[in-house]
Scaffold this motif. Structure first.
Motif, PDB file in Angstrom:
ATOM      1  N   PRO A  96       0.850  -1.191   0.000  1.00 40.38           N
ATOM      2  CA  PRO A  96       0.000   0.000   0.000  1.00 40.38           C
ATOM      3  C   PRO A  96       0.886   1.241   0.000  1.00 40.38           C
ATOM      4  CG  PRO A  96      -0.720  -1.573   1.663  1.00 40.38           C
ATOM      5  CD  PRO A  96       0.620  -2.042   1.167  1.00 40.38           C
ATOM      6  N   SER A  97       0.511   2.223  -0.809  1.00 43.54           N
ATOM      7  CA  SER A  97       1.344   3.428  -0.909  1.00 43.54           C
ATOM      8  C   SER A  97       0.514   4.578  -1.464  1.00 43.54           C
ATOM      9  CB  SER A  97       2.523   3.195  -1.858  1.00 43.54           C
ATOM     10  OG  SER A  97       3.138   4.434  -2.193  1.00 43.54           O
ATOM     11  N   PRO A  98       0.706   5.791  -0.897  1.00 37.31           N
ATOM     12  CA  PRO A  98       0.000   6.954  -1.469  1.00 37.31           C
ATOM     13  C   PRO A  98       0.474   7.239  -2.892  1.00 37.31           C
ATOM     14  CG  PRO A  98       1.524   7.653   0.257  1.00 37.31           C
ATOM     15  CD  PRO A  98       1.523   6.168   0.269  1.00 37.31           C
ATOM     16  N   GLY A 122       3.678  -0.629   5.179  1.00 38.66           N
ATOM     17  CA  GLY A 122       4.695   0.314   5.636  1.00 38.66           C
ATOM     18  C   GLY A 122       4.146   1.205   6.739  1.00 38.66           C
ATOM     19  N   TYR A 124       5.705   4.929   9.274  1.00 42.07           N
ATOM     20  CA  TYR A 124       6.600   6.096   9.262  1.00 42.07           C
ATOM     21  C   TYR A 124       6.383   6.878   7.960  1.00 42.07           C
ATOM     22  CZ  TYR A 124       8.618   3.134  12.850  1.00 42.07           C
ATOM     23  OH  TYR A 124       8.774   2.325  13.965  1.00 42.07           O
ATOM     24  N   GLU A 125       7.449   7.259   7.270  1.00 44.05           N
ATOM     25  CA  GLU A 125       7.302   8.014   6.019  1.00 44.05           C
ATOM     26  C   GLU A 125       7.402   7.092   4.808  1.00 44.05           C
ATOM     27  OE1 GLU A 125       6.409  11.063   8.042  1.00 44.05           O
ATOM     28  OE2 GLU A 125       6.751  11.488   5.930  1.00 44.05           O
ATOM     29  N   ILE A 144      -0.054   0.050  -4.411  1.00 41.14           N
ATOM     30  CA  ILE A 144      -1.482   0.326  -4.599  1.00 41.14           C
ATOM     31  C   ILE A 144      -1.958   1.316  -3.538  1.00 41.14           C
ATOM     32  CG2 ILE A 144      -3.794  -0.654  -4.701  1.00 41.14           C
ATOM     33  CD1 ILE A 144      -2.604  -3.281  -5.609  1.00 41.14           C
ATOM     34  N   SER A 145      -2.688   2.335  -3.988  1.00 47.70           N
ATOM     35  CA  SER A 145      -3.221   3.349  -3.075  1.00 47.70           C
ATOM     36  C   SER A 145      -4.718   3.138  -2.874  1.00 47.70           C
ATOM     37  CB  SER A 145      -2.994   4.748  -3.677  1.00 47.70           C
ATOM     38  OG  SER A 145      -3.746   5.719  -2.948  1.00 47.70           O
ATOM     39  N   LEU A 146      -5.190   3.386  -1.660  1.00 51.52           N
ATOM     40  CA  LEU A 146      -6.620   3.261  -1.385  1.00 51.52           C
ATOM     41  C   LEU A 146      -7.369   4.465  -1.956  1.00 51.52           C
ATOM     42  CD1 LEU A 146      -8.209   1.056  -0.039  1.00 51.52           C
ATOM     43  CD2 LEU A 146      -8.156   2.316   2.100  1.00 51.52           C
ATOM     44  N   GLY A 147      -6.690   5.588  -2.056  1.00 48.67           N
ATOM     45  CA  GLY A 147      -7.349   6.790  -2.589  1.00 48.67           C
ATOM     46  C   GLY A 147      -6.490   8.013  -2.335  1.00 48.67           C
ATOM     47  N   TYR A 149      -5.772  10.473  -0.387  1.00 50.63           N
ATOM     48  CA  TYR A 149      -5.709  11.083   0.942  1.00 50.63           C
ATOM     49  C   TYR A 149      -4.576  10.355   1.659  1.00 50.63           C
ATOM     50  CZ  TYR A 149      -8.753   7.059   0.955  1.00 50.63           C
ATOM     51  OH  TYR A 149      -9.283   5.822   0.684  1.00 50.63           O
ATOM     52  N   LEU A 151      -2.898   8.353   4.736  1.00 51.00           N
ATOM     53  CA  LEU A 151      -3.100   7.572   5.964  1.00 51.00           C
ATOM     54  C   LEU A 151      -1.772   7.512   6.723  1.00 51.00           C
ATOM     55  CD1 LEU A 151      -5.101   4.668   4.258  1.00 51.00           C
ATOM     56  CD2 LEU A 151      -6.062   6.524   5.619  1.00 51.00           C
ATOM     57  N   ALA A 157      -5.448   0.313   4.631  1.00 53.08           N
ATOM     58  CA  ALA A 157      -5.593   0.015   3.197  1.00 53.08           C
ATOM     59  C   ALA A 157      -5.578  -1.492   2.962  1.00 53.08           C
ATOM     60  CB  ALA A 157      -4.474   0.697   2.415  1.00 53.08           C
TER      61      ALA A 157
HETATM   62  C1  LIG Z   1       9.542  12.393   1.468  1.00 54.35           C
HETATM   63  N1  LIG Z   1       8.152  12.386   1.892  1.00 54.35           N
HETATM   64  C2  LIG Z   1       7.258  12.682   0.769  1.00 54.35           C
HETATM   65  C3  LIG Z   1       5.790  12.637   1.212  1.00 54.35           C
HETATM   66  N2  LIG Z   1       5.476  11.340   1.839  1.00 54.35           N
HETATM   67  C4  LIG Z   1       4.043  11.349   2.228  1.00 54.35           C
HETATM   68  C5  LIG Z   1       3.650  10.225   3.165  1.00 54.35           C
HETATM   69  C6  LIG Z   1       3.949   8.927   2.856  1.00 54.35           C
HETATM   70  C7  LIG Z   1       3.563   7.910   3.746  1.00 54.35           C
HETATM   71  C8  LIG Z   1       2.871   8.221   4.893  1.00 54.35           C
HETATM   72  C9  LIG Z   1       2.455   7.189   5.865  1.00 54.35           C
HETATM   73  N3  LIG Z   1       2.529   5.849   5.282  1.00 54.35           N
HETATM   74  C10 LIG Z   1       3.527   4.974   5.536  1.00 54.35           C
HETATM   75  C11 LIG Z   1       3.256   3.818   4.823  1.00 54.35           C
HETATM   76  C12 LIG Z   1       2.046   3.997   4.131  1.00 54.35           C
HETATM   77  C13 LIG Z   1       1.305   3.203   3.264  1.00 54.35           C
HETATM   78  C14 LIG Z   1       0.148   3.701   2.697  1.00 54.35           C
HETATM   79  C15 LIG Z   1      -0.250   5.012   2.976  1.00 54.35           C
HETATM   80  C16 LIG Z   1      -1.433   5.577   2.312  1.00 54.35           C
HETATM   81  N4  LIG Z   1      -1.793   6.859   2.486  1.00 54.35           N
HETATM   82  N5  LIG Z   1      -2.871   7.116   1.722  1.00 54.35           N
HETATM   83  C17 LIG Z   1      -3.237   6.014   1.044  1.00 54.35           C
HETATM   84  N6  LIG Z   1      -4.300   5.936   0.180  1.00 54.35           N
HETATM   85  C18 LIG Z   1      -2.335   5.016   1.403  1.00 54.35           C
HETATM   86  C19 LIG Z   1      -2.444   3.709   0.893  1.00 54.35           C
HETATM   87  N7  LIG Z   1      -2.607   2.667   0.457  1.00 54.35           N
HETATM   88  C20 LIG Z   1       0.484   5.813   3.869  1.00 54.35           C
HETATM   89  C21 LIG Z   1       1.621   5.298   4.429  1.00 54.35           C
HETATM   90  C22 LIG Z   1       2.579   9.519   5.186  1.00 54.35           C
HETATM   91  C23 LIG Z   1       2.979  10.529   4.315  1.00 54.35           C
HETATM   92  C24 LIG Z   1       6.364  11.064   2.950  1.00 54.35           C
HETATM   93  C25 LIG Z   1       7.817  11.105   2.510  1.00 54.35           C
END
Ligand SMILES: CN1CCN(Cc2ccc(Cn3ccc4ccc(-c5n[nH]c(N)c5C#N)cc43)cc2)CC1
Length: 242
Positions: A96-98, A122, A124-125, A144-147, A149, A151, A157
């Motif tokens: 899962p990833s944005p 994943g 943290y960041e 794959i991203s859920l959408g 926004y 999380l 996700a």
């Molecule tokens: C250098 N910077 C550049 C900006 N990024 C932005 C960022 C990246 C991750 C996170 C938190 N996080 C960690 C693992 C993980 C997996 C999925 C998702 C997720 N979010 N939204 C979805 N639809 C998701 C899904 N599916 C979030 C996740 C927070 C903020 C950070 C690093």
């Protein structure tokens, strides 16, 4: 189908022992295992993160625990059953990833046909990029991203994806008919549903639904689908180029 989940918060997935997916697991239709990524660390603090090269806020997940975990899960003995067909044997590894492709019903249907899914949650960041490159040698990698926004991690996700995928696996949902007339299955939003009483707090059920005229009911439902999609999700309508 086998599903493995890697997370530093494995208890997030306790809900998957309930309801339809719980029953599917008990019936052996779905083999789902949730593992704590920290089981593949070797230091006293079971460290999974570190500071980002190049600076920036937050922490990044270290690659080594991921590589050790994926090596083990991608080569689980169940795969020996397909030892002859290498491609069939390789898992689909989902992170899962944005920054990933957006998850849709078509994605769920595609993934529900696979033999072995591994979800890498994943936190943290995010995860060191080299993990995705490493994983590509073990199986098909999908971010794959859920959408659109943000999380706090991949667990929510992953739960959503497992539910959407799991309900498409034969035998999981009692009445497969109910999988046909659903939002997005035919590209349109679903029609409204009603049940008893026929009038509730002075609100009647649409007359056509009480008529017994199946052709009229089908036509009314289709019209409702089109109208709802037009007003709520015009992007789903054919010919919409938004
Ligand atoms: C250098 N910077 C550049 C900006 N990024 C932005 C960022 C990246 C991750 C996170 C938190 N996080 C960690 C693992 C993980 C997996 C999925 C998702 C997720 N979010 N939204 C979805 N639809 C998701 C899904 N599916 C979030 C996740 C927070 C903020 C950070 C690093």
């Amino acid at each position: 189908m086998r599903i493995d989940v890697l997370s530093i918060f494995p208890s997030y997935f306790d809900g998957l022992t309930l309801s339809l997916l719980g029953k599917a697991r008990s019936a052996g239709i779905l083999d789902l295992t949730v593992r704590d990524l920290r089981d593949w660390t070797s230091d006293r603090h079971r460290t999974v993160d570190d500071t980002p090269y190049g600076g920036g806020a937050g922490m990044v997940m270290k690659p080594e625990p991921w590589a050790l975990a994926l090596d083990e899960l991608a080569a689980r003995p169940d795969d020996a059953a397909h030892a002859g067909d290498a491609e069939q044997n390789r898992p689909t590894i989902i992170f899962p990833s944005p920054a990933g492709e957006v998850f849709t019903q078509a994605t769920a249907r595609d993934l529900s046909s696979r033999e072995h899914l591994i979800f890498g949650c994943g936190r943290y960041e995010g995860i060191d990029e080299r993990v995705f490159e490493y994983a590509a040698a073990l199986g098909e990698v999908r971010l794959i991203s859920l959408g659109d926004y943000v999380l706090n991690g991949g667990e929510v996700a992953t739960m959503a994806m497992i539910e959407a995928i799991g309900r498409l696996i034969p035998g999981v949902v009692g009445n497969p008919e109910s999988l046909v007339e659903e939002s997005h299955e035919d590209g349109l939003l679903e029609y409204p549903s009603y049940t008893k009483p026929s009038t509730w707090r002075e609100r009647p059920v649409p007359e056509v639904l009480l008529s017994g005229n199946h052709a009229a009911i089908a036509a009314w439902r289709r019209d409702q689908q089109i109208e709802r999609t037009r007003t709520r999700r015009p992007d789903l309508l054919p010919g919409d180029d938004s």
